[in-house]
Scaffold this motif. Sequence first.
Motif, PDB file in Angstrom:
ATOM      1  N   THR A  86      39.852  37.687  39.851  1.00 43.76           N
ATOM      2  CA  THR A  86      40.897  36.488  39.991  1.00 43.76           C
ATOM      3  C   THR A  86      42.091  36.781  40.767  1.00 43.76           C
ATOM      4  O   THR A  86      42.450  35.999  41.684  1.00 43.76           O
ATOM      5  N   ALA A  87      42.639  37.948  40.612  1.00 41.24           N
ATOM      6  CA  ALA A  87      44.021  38.190  41.328  1.00 41.24           C
ATOM      7  C   ALA A  87      43.509  38.464  42.939  1.00 41.24           C
ATOM      8  O   ALA A  87      44.351  38.099  43.638  1.00 41.24           O
ATOM      9  N   ALA A  88      42.307  39.100  43.188  1.00 42.82           N
ATOM     10  CA  ALA A  88      41.985  39.297  44.520  1.00 42.82           C
ATOM     11  C   ALA A  88      41.720  37.736  45.233  1.00 42.82           C
ATOM     12  O   ALA A  88      42.189  37.760  46.463  1.00 42.82           O
ATOM     13  N   LEU A  89      41.249  37.003  44.609  1.00 39.55           N
ATOM     14  CA  LEU A  89      40.888  35.602  45.032  1.00 39.55           C
ATOM     15  C   LEU A  89      42.220  34.846  45.212  1.00 39.55           C
ATOM     16  O   LEU A  89      42.146  34.165  46.136  1.00 39.55           O
ATOM     17  N   GLU A  90      43.166  35.060  44.250  1.00 41.67           N
ATOM     18  CA  GLU A  90      44.601  34.318  44.505  1.00 41.67           C
ATOM     19  C   GLU A  90      45.228  34.944  45.379  1.00 41.67           C
ATOM     20  O   GLU A  90      45.909  34.227  46.279  1.00 41.67           O
ATOM     21  N   ASN A  91      45.097  36.201  45.900  1.00 40.31           N
ATOM     22  CA  ASN A  91      45.737  37.085  46.999  1.00 40.31           C
ATOM     23  C   ASN A  91      44.696  36.872  48.301  1.00 40.31           C
ATOM     24  O   ASN A  91      45.487  37.286  49.201  1.00 40.31           O
ATOM     25  N   PHE A  92      43.747  36.535  48.253  1.00 37.60           N
ATOM     26  CA  PHE A  92      42.909  36.418  49.623  1.00 37.60           C
ATOM     27  C   PHE A  92      43.508  35.592  50.828  1.00 37.60           C
ATOM     28  O   PHE A  92      43.730  36.001  51.635  1.00 37.60           O
ATOM     29  N   LYS A  93      44.248  34.475  50.450  1.00 38.98           N
ATOM     30  CA  LYS A  93      44.697  33.716  51.604  1.00 38.98           C
ATOM     31  C   LYS A  93      46.024  34.498  52.138  1.00 38.98           C
ATOM     32  O   LYS A  93      46.010  34.225  53.395  1.00 38.98           O
ATOM     33  N   ALA A  94      46.937  35.059  51.368  1.00 38.12           N
ATOM     34  CA  ALA A  94      47.853  35.756  51.868  1.00 38.12           C
ATOM     35  C   ALA A  94      47.786  37.242  52.420  1.00 38.12           C
ATOM     36  O   ALA A  94      48.589  37.792  53.097  1.00 38.12           O
ATOM     37  N   ALA A  95      46.444  37.853  52.243  1.00 36.81           N
ATOM     38  CA  ALA A  95      46.164  39.152  52.325  1.00 36.81           C
ATOM     39  C   ALA A  95      45.709  39.380  53.979  1.00 36.81           C
ATOM     40  O   ALA A  95      45.590  38.315  54.600  1.00 36.81           O
ATOM     41  N   PRO A  96      46.523  40.505  54.423  1.00 39.05           N
ATOM     42  CA  PRO A  96      46.322  40.701  55.849  1.00 39.05           C
ATOM     43  C   PRO A  96      44.944  40.646  56.262  1.00 39.05           C
ATOM     44  O   PRO A  96      43.988  41.221  55.476  1.00 39.05           O
ATOM     45  N   ASP A  97      44.622  40.273  57.576  1.00 39.85           N
ATOM     46  CA  ASP A  97      43.035  40.811  57.860  1.00 39.85           C
ATOM     47  C   ASP A  97      42.568  42.270  57.614  1.00 39.85           C
ATOM     48  O   ASP A  97      41.349  42.323  57.508  1.00 39.85           O
ATOM     49  N   GLU A  98      43.279  43.083  57.496  1.00 47.41           N
ATOM     50  CA  GLU A  98      42.948  44.405  57.386  1.00 47.41           C
ATOM     51  C   GLU A  98      42.839  45.122  55.942  1.00 47.41           C
ATOM     52  O   GLU A  98      42.264  45.895  55.930  1.00 47.41           O
ATOM     53  N   ALA A  99      43.005  43.898  55.283  1.00 47.03           N
ATOM     54  CA  ALA A  99      42.757  44.438  53.686  1.00 47.03           C
ATOM     55  C   ALA A  99      41.372  44.143  53.503  1.00 47.03           C
ATOM     56  O   ALA A  99      40.523  44.073  54.243  1.00 47.03           O
ATOM     57  N   LEU A 125      35.597  38.643  56.454  1.00 45.50           N
ATOM     58  CA  LEU A 125      35.173  37.519  55.534  1.00 45.50           C
ATOM     59  C   LEU A 125      35.740  36.003  56.210  1.00 45.50           C
ATOM     60  O   LEU A 125      35.120  34.989  56.036  1.00 45.50           O
ATOM     61  N   ARG A 126      37.131  35.958  56.517  1.00 43.03           N
ATOM     62  CA  ARG A 126      37.588  34.665  56.717  1.00 43.03           C
ATOM     63  C   ARG A 126      36.814  34.115  57.751  1.00 43.03           C
ATOM     64  O   ARG A 126      36.489  33.028  57.982  1.00 43.03           O
ATOM     65  N   ALA A 127      36.328  35.002  59.136  1.00 37.17           N
ATOM     66  CA  ALA A 127      35.591  34.392  60.074  1.00 37.17           C
ATOM     67  C   ALA A 127      34.042  33.973  59.681  1.00 37.17           C
ATOM     68  O   ALA A 127      33.885  32.854  60.257  1.00 37.17           O
ATOM     69  N   ALA A 128      33.621  34.662  58.814  1.00 41.90           N
ATOM     70  CA  ALA A 128      32.261  34.108  58.261  1.00 41.90           C
ATOM     71  C   ALA A 128      32.571  32.884  57.559  1.00 41.90           C
ATOM     72  O   ALA A 128      31.506  32.159  57.791  1.00 41.90           O
ATOM     73  N   LEU A 129      33.500  32.822  56.744  1.00 44.38           N
ATOM     74  CA  LEU A 129      33.734  31.521  55.972  1.00 44.38           C
ATOM     75  C   LEU A 129      33.940  30.338  56.878  1.00 44.38           C
ATOM     76  O   LEU A 129      33.531  29.271  56.701  1.00 44.38           O
ATOM     77  N   ALA A 130      34.721  30.574  57.773  1.00 45.38           N
ATOM     78  CA  ALA A 130      35.100  29.654  58.802  1.00 45.38           C
ATOM     79  C   ALA A 130      33.788  29.020  59.552  1.00 45.38           C
ATOM     80  O   ALA A 130      33.751  27.716  60.047  1.00 45.38           O
TER      81      ALA A 130
END
Length: 75
Positions: free
Chosen positions: A8-21, A66-71
């Motif tokens: 849950t914490a990882a999902l909440e922080n996913f949007k703000a996390a840097p691409d290198e995370a 993951l962001r690129a794949a979701l997009a």
Amino acid sequence: MAQRANITAALENFKAAPDEAFVRQPVVEVLFACSSATVWRRIKSGLIPAPVKLSERSTAWRVGDLRAALASLSQ
């Protein structure tokens, strides 16, 4: 319960996390709404990016990949 809180914490922080995370497989399963086996099938078919081997016993996915794949799925 602790694992669920970590996811849950990882999902909440996913949007703000840097691409290198990095995130672990349970987060990928939730992001793509699929099981562990389906994650690996989708990696093989190219729908989900391959994970990065961090050490002999540790594998994770780059947030930017993951962001690129979701997009690409939403287009």
